[in-house]
Design a protein around this motif. Structure first.
Motif, mmCIF file in Angstrom:
data_model
loop_
_atom_site.group_PDB
_atom_site.id
_atom_site.type_symbol
_atom_site.label_atom_id
_atom_site.label_comp_id
_atom_site.label_asym_id
_atom_site.label_seq_id
_atom_site.Cartn_x
_atom_site.Cartn_y
_atom_site.Cartn_z
ATOM 1 N N ALA A 85 0.828 -1.211 0.000
ATOM 2 C CA ALA A 85 0.000 0.000 0.000
ATOM 3 C C ALA A 85 0.862 1.260 0.000
ATOM 4 O O ALA A 85 0.554 2.240 -0.698
ATOM 5 N N ARG A 86 1.948 1.258 0.770
ATOM 6 C CA ARG A 86 2.835 2.421 0.796
ATOM 7 C C ARG A 86 3.515 2.625 -0.560
ATOM 8 O O ARG A 86 3.654 3.760 -1.026
ATOM 9 N N LEU A 87 3.919 1.527 -1.187
ATOM 10 C CA LEU A 87 4.542 1.637 -2.497
ATOM 11 C C LEU A 87 3.569 2.213 -3.527
ATOM 12 O O LEU A 87 3.925 3.100 -4.316
ATOM 13 N N LEU A 88 2.337 1.708 -3.527
ATOM 14 C CA LEU A 88 1.343 2.197 -4.472
ATOM 15 C C LEU A 88 1.067 3.686 -4.267
ATOM 16 O O LEU A 88 0.859 4.427 -5.232
ATOM 17 N N ALA A 89 1.063 4.117 -3.000
ATOM 18 C CA ALA A 89 0.797 5.530 -2.703
ATOM 19 C C ALA A 89 1.879 6.436 -3.273
ATOM 20 O O ALA A 89 1.625 7.618 -3.544
ATOM 21 N N GLY A 90 3.062 5.889 -3.472
ATOM 22 C CA GLY A 90 4.155 6.696 -3.987
ATOM 23 C C GLY A 90 4.329 6.635 -5.491
ATOM 24 O O GLY A 90 5.215 7.310 -6.034
ATOM 25 N N LEU A 91 3.519 5.837 -6.171
ATOM 26 C CA LEU A 91 3.614 5.710 -7.622
ATOM 27 C C LEU A 91 2.589 6.612 -8.317
ATOM 28 O O LEU A 91 1.576 6.981 -7.729
ATOM 29 N N ASP A 92 2.873 6.943 -9.542
ATOM 30 C CA ASP A 92 1.966 7.782 -10.328
ATOM 31 C C ASP A 92 0.889 6.908 -10.969
ATOM 32 O O ASP A 92 0.861 6.698 -12.186
ATOM 33 N N VAL A 93 0.028 6.358 -10.132
ATOM 34 C CA VAL A 93 -1.076 5.516 -10.593
ATOM 35 C C VAL A 93 -2.347 5.947 -9.871
ATOM 36 O O VAL A 93 -2.286 6.567 -8.801
ATOM 37 N N PRO A 94 -3.516 5.636 -10.421
ATOM 38 C CA PRO A 94 -4.765 6.034 -9.763
ATOM 39 C C PRO A 94 -4.941 5.352 -8.412
ATOM 40 O O PRO A 94 -4.456 4.237 -8.186
ATOM 41 N N ALA A 95 -5.660 5.992 -7.539
ATOM 42 C CA ALA A 95 -6.054 5.365 -6.279
ATOM 43 C C ALA A 95 -7.155 4.341 -6.560
ATOM 44 O O ALA A 95 -7.966 4.531 -7.466
ATOM 45 N N PRO A 96 -7.193 3.272 -5.812
ATOM 46 C CA PRO A 96 -8.248 2.277 -6.053
ATOM 47 C C PRO A 96 -9.620 2.783 -5.626
ATOM 48 O O PRO A 96 -9.739 3.579 -4.691
ATOM 49 N N ASP A 97 -10.648 2.321 -6.317
ATOM 50 C CA ASP A 97 -12.030 2.594 -5.953
ATOM 51 C C ASP A 97 -12.658 1.434 -5.191
ATOM 52 O O ASP A 97 -13.725 1.586 -4.602
ATOM 53 N N ALA A 98 -12.018 0.278 -5.237
ATOM 54 C CA ALA A 98 -12.518 -0.904 -4.531
ATOM 55 C C ALA A 98 -11.360 -1.879 -4.364
ATOM 56 O O ALA A 98 -10.369 -1.830 -5.098
ATOM 57 N N ILE A 99 -11.496 -2.756 -3.395
ATOM 58 C CA ILE A 99 -10.482 -3.780 -3.116
ATOM 59 C C ILE A 99 -11.132 -5.146 -3.263
ATOM 60 O O ILE A 99 -12.208 -5.396 -2.701
#
Length: 427
Positions: A85-99
């Protein structure tokens, strides 16, 4: 990550984060939905969870470029998720809308994919007794994801859902009928993998056998896209021999271990889950790749490989009998996709069923590896469980409604939710 609009939805579309936990790994993928297509933005995995030399890797959506890789101690699945989750937060990608979460077993009551609420969570916790190696770890990740993303819908995607419509003759186990009320029946597993094969190959012929071969392994018979029999049973321990799991085992062996060796339930679980299969027979490893390296000088390694091959071949033959013939065979999973020798050895004894391989195509990594004049088509296809999780989440949240049902309702068959997308061609 990019900003959301006032309604809390990514302006670039609907994005699903898929979490696919194994006994010592956590795979993930962030996918964007575009019609029936699921487009990967990033994928990755945490490996060797529980060791001091865990591996965390993130790739771009095409799988070719590594965006991040590190060797780090990963204590458990929750720590792996938090790092992801921390890695994803630091990448230039959209935030998830669902898990979306892969859940191996939903128990006797929860037979279809469902948005996770208090009632569903209670059902999943109750189902832990059917798959103690898998479900508790997956639920710990669910709780961590709920804490990290409290406003997002979380969806349980069940491996057992694909097999929910098994015919009674396949579903019923040959034990005291009274035990059925306690959930003793065949559930079947690797359902997300099977569904992903059908989503990739919507025009598959009517009599299809899917051999998902990895550290866990199973063989499934599908007729017209519906599961009609499968090798695993009430738990993911049955069927073919696996890396450390026994597969089918004379129940008298377990009775003997209790009576003569004083084993209790916990000891039996350790034996059939962790000390059997390729590891148990070889005494060396449950990794087929390592056994390949040693089979010429270690007879026990060769014996373990030969037993694995025979157990898969026997299950394919059994499924061909269930289907009254076989039109196509698909190999998938880590071994099924990457071990050409295993595929060749398994198919060597199945010529009577119309299964013959083209040796050069098999070694060369082709999609179609069967001989051109053979009656049965043979393919090697990637198991796209993370993408399939996103399909289920998107269908469920995009207007199909909660797919849960009460126990009095007839079970739904998982692929039915995707008929429209499959007819249009899935991504």
């Amino acid at each position: 990550m990019d900003a959301r609009d006032a309604a809390g939805v990514n302006p670039g579309g609907f994005h699903v984060l898929a979490l696919n936990g194994g006994s010592s790994s956590l795979k993930f993928g962030l996918f964007g939905a575009r019609g029936c297509e699921m487009l990967p933005r990033v994928t990755g995995e945490a490996q060797a969870i529980g060791s001091s030399a865990g591996l965390l890797r993130v790739r771009d959506g095409h799988g070719g470029t590594t965006l991040h890789e590190e060797t780090v101690a990963i204590a458990d699945s929750v720590q792996a998720f938090r790092r992801i989750a921390r890695l994803l937060a630091g990448l230039d990608v959209p935030a998830p809308d669902a898990i979306g979460h892969r859940i191996v077993h939903g128990g006797p009551q929860l037979r279809t994919h469902a948005r996770i609420d208090t009632a569903v969570m209670a059902q999943l916790e109750a189902a832990s007794i059917y798959a103690p190696l898998h479900v508790p770890a997956a639920l710990s990740v669910v709780r961590a994801a709920q804490a990290r993303y409290p406003s997002l819908p979380q969806v349980a995607c069940l491996d057992t859902a694909f097999h929910a419509g098994l015919p009674e003759v396949a579903r019923t186990l040959p034990v005291d009928r009274a035990l059925q009320a306690d959930g003793v029946q065949r559930y079947g597993f690797h359902g997300l993998s099977c569904a992903s094969i059908l989503a990739q190959w919507p025009e598959a012929p009517p009599r299809l056998v899917i051999a998902h071969l990895g550290s866990g392994a199973s063989v499934t018979a599908a007729r017209d896209g519906r599961s009609i029999d499968t090798s695993m049973g009430m738990t993911p321990n049955g069927g073919v021999m696996m890396a450390t799991r026994s597969g089918d085992l004379d129940p008298g062996v377990l009775a003997w271990l209790v009576r003569e060796r004083g084993m209790d339930a916990r000891g039996l679980e350790r034996l059939v889950d962790h000390r059997s299969g390729l590891l148990g027979v070889s005494g060396i490893s449950g990794d087929l790749r390592r056994l390949r390296q040693m089979e010429r000088k270690e007879p026990a390694a060769k014996l373990a490989i030969d037993m694995f091959v025979l157990s898969v071949r026997k299950q394919i033959a059994a499924m061909a009998a269930v289907l009254h013939g076989i039109d196509a065979l698909v190999f998938t999973g880590g071994i099924g996709e990457h071990d050409a020798q295993a595929r060749a050895d398994i198919c060597e004894g199945l010529g009577w069923a119309g299964i013959r391989l083209d040796a050069s195509r098999n070694r060369g990594g082709a999609l179609r590896i069967g001989a051109r004049d053979a009656a049965c088509e043979v393919r090697v296809m990637a198991s796209e469980e993370e993408r399939q999780i996103c399909r289920h989440v998107h269908v469920l949240l995009a207007g199909a409604g909660d797919q849960r049902e009460d126990s009095a309702s007839p079970p739904l068959q998982s692929p039915s939710s995707f008929d429209a997308c499959n007819q249009a061609g899935s991504g």
